[in-house]
Design an enzyme around this catalytic site. Structure first.
Site, short mmCIF file in Angstrom:
data_model
loop_
_atom_site.label_atom_id
_atom_site.label_comp_id
_atom_site.label_asym_id
_atom_site.label_seq_id
_atom_site.Cartn_x
_atom_site.Cartn_y
_atom_site.Cartn_z
N SER A 21 0.76 -1.21 0.08
CA SER A 21 -0.04 -0.17 0.01
C SER A 21 0.79 1.31 -0.01
CB SER A 21 -0.70 -0.12 1.19
OG SER A 21 -1.69 -0.93 1.17
N GLY A 91 -6.17 -3.65 -7.93
CA GLY A 91 -7.49 -2.94 -7.42
C GLY A 91 -6.91 -1.59 -6.98
N ARG A 119 -14.06 -7.02 -10.89
CA ARG A 119 -14.28 -6.62 -9.47
C ARG A 119 -14.99 -5.29 -9.73
NH1 ARG A 119 -8.75 -6.84 -6.50
NH2 ARG A 119 -10.08 -5.94 -4.94
N ASP A 317 -6.77 -8.16 4.49
CA ASP A 317 -5.79 -8.95 3.74
C ASP A 317 -5.34 -10.30 4.37
OD1 ASP A 317 -6.59 -7.36 1.49
OD2 ASP A 317 -4.58 -6.03 1.84
N LYS A 344 -12.40 -9.83 -3.66
CA LYS A 344 -11.17 -9.24 -3.53
C LYS A 344 -10.37 -10.06 -4.84
CE LYS A 344 -10.39 -6.97 0.09
NZ LYS A 344 -10.14 -5.52 -0.28
C1 S3P Z 1 -5.60 -1.43 0.01
C2 S3P Z 1 -6.83 -1.30 0.60
C3 S3P Z 1 -7.74 -2.57 0.93
C4 S3P Z 1 -6.76 -3.78 0.83
C5 S3P Z 1 -5.97 -3.77 -0.70
C6 S3P Z 1 -4.95 -2.64 -0.40
C7 S3P Z 1 -5.09 -0.07 -0.42
O1 S3P Z 1 -8.79 -2.79 -0.03
O2 S3P Z 1 -7.61 -4.96 0.58
O3 S3P Z 1 -5.22 -4.77 -0.36
O4 S3P Z 1 -3.83 -0.15 -0.57
O5 S3P Z 1 -5.50 0.79 -0.01
P1 S3P Z 1 -10.24 -1.96 0.19
O6 S3P Z 1 -9.54 -0.22 0.48
O7 S3P Z 1 -10.87 -1.83 -1.00
O8 S3P Z 1 -10.72 -2.42 1.37
#
Ligand code: S3P
Length: 432
Positions: A21, A91, A119, A317, A344
């Site tokens: 992240s 995502g 997704r 996660d 996911k």
């Molecule tokens: C993430 C947010 C999470 C997480 C993803 C990374 C991010 O998803 O599951 O692996 O870096 O902002 P969501 O914000 O959709 O819950």
């Protein structure tokens, strides 16, 4: 890939690759800021490279120098991309970058791989449209590919009912170039790396907790200044080794320089609640984020626990590997309020239930989670990863703790977040 030996002991120390992240955000904020950003110990994985390639396609100069990334920020002045942008399996790339693209007056199209194209995207598309971006796509904009023509945005107040950090971050990026105030309210605080990094890059934002939820507000028209960011080790990657260390017959492991931000370390808190011997040492702050070395010792019998909806965002996660730990704990464990897992990289509820059952565990599938009957032993099985990196890594760990042979159908998918996972894993284990 076959796993046919059981682990007897874990030992030594390991610094797992940097946080995914934070590595995405270093590229994104470095690109929209003015001046140079240096991202030290940047995670080089398939997901983060998708973000890097995307910003290069928008004209950002980014140089890889060893483990570091040098980014020449463009102060939000990007070039119209000559081709379709591809977020691959990520995502985070697709959703946060849609927020950036919404600030730009040009035309762009963003797509992804087969999993990402399945997704949901309306969660970002709807509020970005409300801010003034013109976005279209398959299924009325809910599925990639989507096209964006942005610019002329105005700030909105948005209730982020799923507490998604991707949605919050996307709207904050758009809000930086919107007229007036952008406000995001969430029922449970999701990972707050964007807020922390925005402040670190000199932005002014207000975060408050009120009865209506956790609120972040920022005024449009702010300039960010490039910074040096040190990316800490990823707690979501460290979780696999930590679980192995807790469940192995003996040993001790130190996980170095791990991000322990309270919006991310729910898994570690839950392990402690289950009775694991786990300590944070040398707690410090690095580039605006809390970091610690985690010492974990084997040998304790764990007990089953419940995880509820409000706890999910801080361990979203880690649920697949937590499920493996639950399967080897004493008594019943429950995960509820985790419907998000169904959308996911794979349907993680289905993947966890199917693979644990294959290993001999009694599991009840719920719409928003599962109930697991803990047992003393797992049985080796053929694991279906569904092309999902976290399912592959969680069940590789399960395989090392199981009797008999385990086979993973697609071990390569780990490259999405942890390209050297199997090499690192073999450096900390001794077999019986
Ligand atoms: C993430 C947010 C999470 C997480 C993803 C990374 C991010 O998803 O599951 O692996 O870096 O902002 P969501 O914000 O959709 O819950």
């Amino acid at each position: 890939m076959r796993i046919d030996r059981r682990v007897n002991k874990v030992r030594g120390e390991i610094r797992v690759p940097s946080d995914k992240s934070i590595s995405h955000r270093a590229v994104i904020l470095g690109s929209v800021a003015g001046g140079r950003t240096v991202a030290r110990k940047w995670l080089r994985s398939a997901d983060t490279l998708a973000t890097l390639d995307l910003f290069r396609a928008l004209g950002t100069r980014i140089e890889e120098r060893g483990e570091d990334l040098l980014i020449e920020g463009r102060s939000f002045l990007f070039e119209e991309p000559a081709d379709v942008l591809n977020a691959q399996n990520s995502g985070t790339t697709a959703r946060i970058c849609m927020g950036v693209l919404s600030t730009q007056p040009f035309f762009s199209v963003i797509t992804g791989d087969g999993s990402l194209r399945n997704r949901p995207m309306l969660r970002v598309v709807e509020p970005l449209r409300e801010m003034g971006a013109r976005i279209d796509g398959r299924e009325m904009g809910n599925r990639l590919p989507v096209s964006v023509r942005g610019g002329g945005l105005r700030g909105i107040s948005y209730f982020n009912k799923r507490s998604s950090a991707q949605v919050k971050s996307s709207l904050l990026m758009a809000g930086l170039r919107a007229e007036g105030l952008t406000e995001v309210v969430e029922p449970v605080l999701s990972r707050d790396h964007t807020e922390r990094m925005l402040s670190f890059f000199g932005a002014k934002l207000v975060t408050v907790s009120e009865e209506r939820g956790h609120i972040v507000k920022l005024e449009g028209g702010q300039e960010l200044e490039g910074r040096e960011v040190l990316c800490p080790a990823d707690p979501s990657s460290a979780a696999f080794f930590c679980a192995l260390a807790v469940l192995a017959p003996e040993g001790e492991l130190i996980l170095r320089e791990v991000l322990v931000n309270p919006t991310r370390d729910g898994f570690y808190r839950k392990l402690r609640e289950m009775g694991a011997d786990l300590e944070y040492e040398n707690l410090r702050e690095v580039s605006g984020e809390p970091v610690a070395d985690i010492r974990v010792r084997a040998g304790r019998r764990l007990k089953g626990i419940k995880v509820s909806g409000e706890e999910i965002p801080s361990m979203i996660d880690e649920i697949p590997i937590l499920a493996v730990v639950m399967a080897l704990a004493e008594g019943v464990s429950e995960v509820r309020g985790a419907r998000e897992l169904r959308v996911k990289e794979s349907d993680r509820i289905k993947a966890v239930v199917k693979n644990l059952r294959g290993m001999g565990v009694e599991v009840e599938e719920l719409e928003d989670g599962f109930i697991i009957e803990g047992r003393k032993r797992l049985r080796g099985a053929r694991i279906e990863t569904f092309g999902d990196h976290r399912i592959a890594m969680a069940f590789a760990i399960a395989g090392l703790l199981a009797e008999g042979e385990t086979e993973l159908d697609d071990p390569d998918c780990v490259k999405v977040s942890y390209p050297n996972f199997f090499e690192d894993l073999s450096s900390i284990v001794e077999y019986s």
